[in-house]
Enzyme design. Structure first.
Site, mmCIF file in Angstrom:
data_model
loop_
_atom_site.group_PDB
_atom_site.id
_atom_site.type_symbol
_atom_site.label_atom_id
_atom_site.label_comp_id
_atom_site.label_asym_id
_atom_site.label_seq_id
_atom_site.Cartn_x
_atom_site.Cartn_y
_atom_site.Cartn_z
ATOM 1 N N LYS A 113 109.736 52.509 110.071
ATOM 2 C CA LYS A 113 108.076 51.921 109.378
ATOM 3 C C LYS A 113 106.714 51.964 110.832
ATOM 4 C CE LYS A 113 104.729 49.136 108.929
ATOM 5 N NZ LYS A 113 103.785 49.821 108.718
ATOM 6 N N VAL A 146 102.267 38.467 113.768
ATOM 7 C CA VAL A 146 103.785 39.516 113.268
ATOM 8 C C VAL A 146 105.427 39.601 113.698
ATOM 9 C CG1 VAL A 146 104.036 41.134 112.064
ATOM 10 C CG2 VAL A 146 102.183 41.230 112.267
ATOM 11 N N GLU A 195 109.381 42.978 121.047
ATOM 12 C CA GLU A 195 108.580 42.883 122.419
ATOM 13 C C GLU A 195 107.293 42.675 121.573
ATOM 14 O OE1 GLU A 195 106.262 43.869 124.666
ATOM 15 O OE2 GLU A 195 106.290 45.859 124.081
ATOM 16 N N CYS A 218 100.183 46.995 126.360
ATOM 17 C CA CYS A 218 101.295 44.988 126.256
ATOM 18 C C CYS A 218 101.127 44.888 127.838
ATOM 19 C CB CYS A 218 102.495 45.031 125.678
ATOM 20 S SG CYS A 218 103.943 46.453 125.587
ATOM 21 N N GLU A 263 95.738 37.458 125.233
ATOM 22 C CA GLU A 263 96.183 39.327 125.188
ATOM 23 C C GLU A 263 94.737 39.600 124.428
ATOM 24 O OE1 GLU A 263 99.353 42.353 125.274
ATOM 25 O OE2 GLU A 263 98.715 41.070 122.955
#
Length: 487
Positions: free
Chosen positions: A180, A237, A255, A289, A390
């Site tokens: 997905k 999530v 991750e 990231c 972040e």
């Protein structure tokens, strides 16, 4: 007379066929450099579509598992050849969907080709060990077996490399896959799946479903017939996926975020450090990231470093990623732009000072897209929001310290631990950094972003579920160890 351009609708890929969703609904994929341009339409899938994809993967897994590792690897090698033929087309699609420069997406596509070739070779490498038994008449050894059906959930920021570095090891170690992709870059993922299709992968081995995360992503996490989930994305999530997988005993790999520091010591090569900070913070519009987010500078060289950094940042050219003159493209979406502007305002509210940048660009062609200036803050304190959270955009916070020891304490003072780097020529400083920095990726005299495909990748603390991706380390997630004793 004008000719109307037909915008393509991309389908789900289930059991070797391109099919529409049972909902018959589609979603737009927009070009963030020019939001009036529709790149294409993708399926807004339902739980019924997901069930069809999972069933296809489940029905095929026994046959796929029975192939030798070398046979499975040959399919990956063929997919790499197809991707190589289509490198320009797929890189351009990724730039149009996500916004980063064509040079970056072409490099990312080349990395995808290299990943496929690497894991094609993994099919020929060992999957077990002989272990001495206490019984002299027995033979004891281990082998590795696939998990079964693996759910792959990928983000929009690396729409080529991340799907491939999850799909390739999953397949070569004998799993079947349901992927997905993020809706924002689902067309790019569809083109990658086309490469596997052209490589001749058997029906049902790889399946792609597009649609909302709360339906398809969560559905993958909760599906009883999915044996493992590998996810890259936000912490919120990721934690929901972990909870759903844990509740039913499925294996999961996460991750997630980073708040990655760069320490600049007194003895650093300042020009090297400045170049690395700019590349780490502003390439891909800071949407990595592993992007540099905090720069911690020892007091004696702070002013000189700051001046060099600001001067060079002001030279950055911002525009459409398909323009060769562009160094930094737009934010990937309207939501992402709003998020970046929120943090810039938050930094100002909490007392930080902007040295350069800080504004949305809305003049000329830039008015059509989601552009923001690369932004540098100073007068930052460790507890500020822009220092702790972040941002996932082209924003960095400068912090001044009296020593490398103080810098290291400050670097560790966040919930994340993905990547970190230090610029120094002092062996004691870099050894202390290696020993004490709480991050999964440590870099010395190099930017915080980036890891080679043959090396393990993953974070500490809230940056990951503490497993590792890429290289041989991928074997640990995508397989289980079976121990055999022959008497």
């Amino acid at each position: 007379m004008t000719t109307e351009v037909q915008i393509k609708t991309y389908l789900n890929y289930i059991n070797g066929e391109w099919v529409t969703s049972v909902s018959s609904e589609v979603e737009k994929s927009l070009n963030p450099a020019d939001k009036s341009e529709i790149v294409g339409y993708v399926q807004k899938s339902t739980e019924v579509d997901l069930n069809l994809a999972v069933d296809a993967a489940k029905q095929t897994k026994a046959k796929w598992r029975k192939l030798s590792g070398a046979e499975r690897g040959e399919y990956l090698y063929k997919a790499a050849q197809v991707l190589d033929k289509r490198i320009e087309e797929i890189a351009e699609c990724a730039t149009r969907e996500m916004g980063k420069t064509f040079a970056e997406t072409k490099g990312e596509t080349a990395r995808g080709i290299a990943i496929l070739k690497y894991y094609a070779g993994e099919g020929m490498r060992k999957i077990g060990d002989v272990i001495p038994s206490t019984d002299s008449t027995a033979l004891m050894f281990t082998t590795r077996v696939p998990l079964g059906v693996v759910g792959v959930i990928t983000p929009w920021n690396f729409p080529i490399a991340i799907p491939i570095w999850k799909i390739a090891p999953a397949l070569v170690y004998g799993n079947t896959v349901v992927v997905k992709p993020a809706t924002e870059t689902a067309i790019t993922c569809a083109k990658i799946i086309e490469c596997f299709e052209e490589a001749g992968l058997p029906k049902g081995v790889i399946n792609m479903i597009t649609g909302p995360g709360n339906v398809i992503g969560q559905g993958i996490a909760e599906h009883e017939d999915i044996n493992g989930i590998t996810f890259t994305g936000s912490n919120g999530v990721g934690k929901r996926i972990a909870q759903a997988a844990l509740a039913r005993g499925a294996k999961y790999q996460l991750e997630m975020g980073g708040k990655n520091p760069v320490i600049v010591a007194v003895d650093a090569d300042l020009d090297l450090a400045v170049d690395a900070v700019i590349a780490g913070a502003f390439r891909s519009t800071g949407q990595k990231c592993t992007a540099t987010s905090r720069v911690i500078i020892v007091n004696e060289i702070y002013e000189e470093f700051k001046q060099k950094l600001v001067e060079k940042t002001k030279e950055i050219t911002i525009g459409n990623g398909l323009d060769n003159a562009t160094w930094m493209g737009p934010c990937a979406s309207e939501n992402q732009l709003k998020n970046v502007l929120y943090y810039i305002n938050k930094g100002l509210e909490e007392g930080a000072h902007i040295l350069t940048g800080g504004k949305r660009l809305e003049e000329g062609v830039q008015a059509k897209g989601y552009y923001v200036e690369p932004t540098i803050f100073e007068n930052c304190t460790p507890d500020m929001t822009i220092v702790q959270e972040e941002i996932f955009g082209p924003v960095i916070a400068l912090l001044k310290v009296n020593s490398v020891e103080e810098a290291l304490q400050l670097a560790n003072n966040v919930q994340y631990g993905l990547s970190a780097s230090i610029f120094t020529t002092n062996i004691q400083h870099f050894l202390s950094f290696v020993d004490n920095m709480e991050a999964g990726l440590i870099r010395i005299n190099a930017e915080s972003a980036g890891v080679e495909l043959q090396a393990p990748f993953g974070g500490m603390k809230n940056s990951s579920s503490h497993s590792r991706e890429q290289g041989e380390a991928a074997k640990e997630f995508f397989t289980s160890v079976k121990t055999i004793l022959v008497k």
